[in-house]
Design a protein around this motif. Structure first.
Motif, mmCIF file in Angstrom:
data_model
loop_
_atom_site.group_PDB
_atom_site.id
_atom_site.type_symbol
_atom_site.label_atom_id
_atom_site.label_comp_id
_atom_site.label_asym_id
_atom_site.label_seq_id
_atom_site.Cartn_x
_atom_site.Cartn_y
_atom_site.Cartn_z
ATOM 1 N N ARG A 48 -8.676 -13.732 2.313
ATOM 2 C CA ARG A 48 -8.144 -13.525 0.951
ATOM 3 C C ARG A 48 -8.861 -12.383 0.244
ATOM 4 N NH1 ARG A 48 -7.672 -19.831 -0.874
ATOM 5 N NH2 ARG A 48 -5.619 -20.211 0.055
ATOM 6 N N GLN A 49 -10.182 -12.333 0.380
ATOM 7 C CA GLN A 49 -10.944 -11.247 -0.246
ATOM 8 C C GLN A 49 -10.487 -9.898 0.284
ATOM 9 O OE1 GLN A 49 -14.984 -12.267 0.706
ATOM 10 N NE2 GLN A 49 -15.289 -13.404 -1.201
ATOM 11 N N TRP A 50 -10.355 -9.811 1.590
ATOM 12 C CA TRP A 50 -9.947 -8.551 2.213
ATOM 13 C C TRP A 50 -8.529 -8.168 1.787
ATOM 14 C CZ3 TRP A 50 -6.917 -8.027 7.088
ATOM 15 C CH2 TRP A 50 -6.835 -6.691 7.493
ATOM 16 N N ALA A 51 -7.601 -9.136 1.820
ATOM 17 C CA ALA A 51 -6.202 -8.851 1.476
ATOM 18 C C ALA A 51 -6.039 -8.446 0.017
ATOM 19 C CB ALA A 51 -5.337 -10.071 1.788
ATOM 20 N N SER A 52 -6.899 -8.969 -0.845
ATOM 21 C CA SER A 52 -6.775 -8.666 -2.273
ATOM 22 C C SER A 52 -7.595 -7.454 -2.703
ATOM 23 C CB SER A 52 -7.204 -9.880 -3.103
ATOM 24 O OG SER A 52 -8.595 -10.097 -2.975
ATOM 25 N N GLY A 58 -13.251 0.803 1.809
ATOM 26 C CA GLY A 58 -13.266 1.325 3.167
ATOM 27 C C GLY A 58 -13.502 0.302 4.260
ATOM 28 N N VAL A 59 -13.727 -0.973 3.914
ATOM 29 C CA VAL A 59 -13.949 -1.981 4.947
ATOM 30 C C VAL A 59 -12.634 -2.233 5.680
ATOM 31 C CG1 VAL A 59 -14.444 -4.425 5.390
ATOM 32 C CG2 VAL A 59 -15.911 -3.106 3.864
ATOM 33 N N GLU A 60 -12.691 -2.110 6.989
ATOM 34 C CA GLU A 60 -11.540 -2.410 7.842
ATOM 35 C C GLU A 60 -11.864 -3.671 8.629
ATOM 36 O OE1 GLU A 60 -9.020 -0.548 11.600
ATOM 37 O OE2 GLU A 60 -10.842 0.449 10.917
ATOM 38 N N VAL A 61 -11.094 -4.732 8.425
ATOM 39 C CA VAL A 61 -11.302 -5.966 9.169
ATOM 40 C C VAL A 61 -10.526 -5.850 10.481
ATOM 41 C CG1 VAL A 61 -10.949 -8.456 9.204
ATOM 42 C CG2 VAL A 61 -11.716 -7.346 7.104
ATOM 43 N N LEU A 62 -11.247 -5.942 11.577
ATOM 44 C CA LEU A 62 -10.628 -5.802 12.891
ATOM 45 C C LEU A 62 -10.045 -7.102 13.399
ATOM 46 C CD1 LEU A 62 -13.296 -3.523 14.595
ATOM 47 C CD2 LEU A 62 -11.172 -2.849 13.438
ATOM 48 N N GLY A 63 -10.592 -8.221 12.947
ATOM 49 C CA GLY A 63 -10.066 -9.499 13.406
ATOM 50 C C GLY A 63 -10.987 -10.654 13.101
ATOM 51 N N LEU A 64 -10.622 -11.789 13.662
ATOM 52 C CA LEU A 64 -11.329 -13.056 13.478
ATOM 53 C C LEU A 64 -11.725 -13.600 14.843
ATOM 54 C CD1 LEU A 64 -12.097 -15.668 11.806
ATOM 55 C CD2 LEU A 64 -9.735 -16.405 12.195
ATOM 56 N N VAL A 65 -12.975 -14.032 14.960
ATOM 57 C CA VAL A 65 -13.431 -14.734 16.151
ATOM 58 C C VAL A 65 -13.619 -16.190 15.760
ATOM 59 C CG1 VAL A 65 -15.260 -15.006 17.869
ATOM 60 C CG2 VAL A 65 -14.578 -12.712 17.117
ATOM 61 N N LEU A 66 -12.884 -17.072 16.427
ATOM 62 C CA LEU A 66 -13.025 -18.510 16.205
ATOM 63 C C LEU A 66 -13.929 -19.073 17.288
ATOM 64 C CD1 LEU A 66 -9.344 -19.471 15.332
ATOM 65 C CD2 LEU A 66 -11.302 -19.357 13.778
ATOM 66 N N VAL A 67 -15.051 -19.659 16.881
ATOM 67 C CA VAL A 67 -16.029 -20.226 17.805
ATOM 68 C C VAL A 67 -15.844 -21.741 17.799
ATOM 69 C CG1 VAL A 67 -18.475 -20.430 18.372
ATOM 70 C CG2 VAL A 67 -17.615 -18.345 17.270
ATOM 71 N N THR A 68 -15.473 -22.274 18.934
ATOM 72 C CA THR A 68 -15.240 -23.714 19.052
ATOM 73 C C THR A 68 -16.495 -24.476 18.654
ATOM 74 O OG1 THR A 68 -13.644 -23.295 20.808
ATOM 75 C CG2 THR A 68 -14.488 -25.535 20.624
ATOM 76 N N ASP A 69 -16.341 -25.442 17.742
ATOM 77 C CA ASP A 69 -17.494 -26.133 17.164
ATOM 78 C C ASP A 69 -17.890 -27.415 17.887
ATOM 79 O OD1 ASP A 69 -15.102 -27.428 16.107
ATOM 80 O OD2 ASP A 69 -16.466 -28.481 14.752
#
Length: 132
Positions: A48-52, A58-69
Motif C-alpha cells: 500500500r505504501q509503495w502503490a500510494s 525512486g524506490v522500485e519494488v521488484l517483488g515479494l518473497v514469501l518465507v514459509t513460517d
C-alpha cells in the motif's frame, strides 16, 4: 536470511525500512515476509505504501518473497490472504520451510528456491523480465 543466501550479490537488509537511494536507478527493493498473519499484514502495508507513493522517491519494488513460517500446508485463510497480498507486487517468490533457519543457521544458498530468486532478480535488474 535472504541476504545471507544472496551474499555474493550486492543485496542488503534494510531492517524493515525502505531503502534511501543515493541514485534513483539504485533504489530497488524486495519485500520479504513470513507467511503468518502479522508477516502478511506487514507485506500488505508495504504494498500500500509503495502503490500510494509513500516510499522514498525512486524506490522500485521488484517483488515479494514469501518465507514459509511453519512446516506443512498453509491454512486456507492464510493462503487466501497471501494470494490477496501477492496481487500488490509485480512478482512473487516463495521460500519453503527450513528447520535450520528457525534454529538460527544460515540458509543453504544452493537451494533451488534461492537460486530461482537470484536468477529472476538478475534478469529483472538487467531488463530481461518485464514488469507485471
Amino acid at each position: 536470511m535472504l541476504t545471507a543466501a544472496l551474499a555474493h550479490t550486492n543485496a542488503a537488509d534494510a531492517h524493515g525500512r525502505w531503502p534511501a537511494p543515493q541514485r534513483p536507478d539504485l533504489a530497488r527493493a524486495v519485500v520479504v515476509a513470513r507467511t503468518h498473519y502479522h508477516g502478511l499484514q506487514m507485506a500488505q502495508l508495504a504494498a500500500r505504501q509503495w502503490a500510494s507513493g509513500g516510499t522514498p522517491e525512486g524506490v522500485e519494488v521488484l517483488g515479494l518473497v514469501l518465507v514459509t513460517d511453519a512446516p506443512g500446508k498453509l491454512p486456507r485463510p492464510l493462503r487466501e490472504f497471501a494470494h490477496l497480498v501477492s496481487g500488490g507486487f509485480p512478482r512473487v517468490w516463495e521460500i519453503p520451510w527450513f528447520e535450520e533457519i528457525r534454529c538460527g543457521a544460515p540458509p543453504a544458498p544452493q537451494h533451488p528456491a534461492y537460486r530461482r530468486i537470484e536468477k529472476d532478480l538478475s534478469r529483472v535488474v538487467s531488463g530481461g523480465i518485464p514488469h507485471a
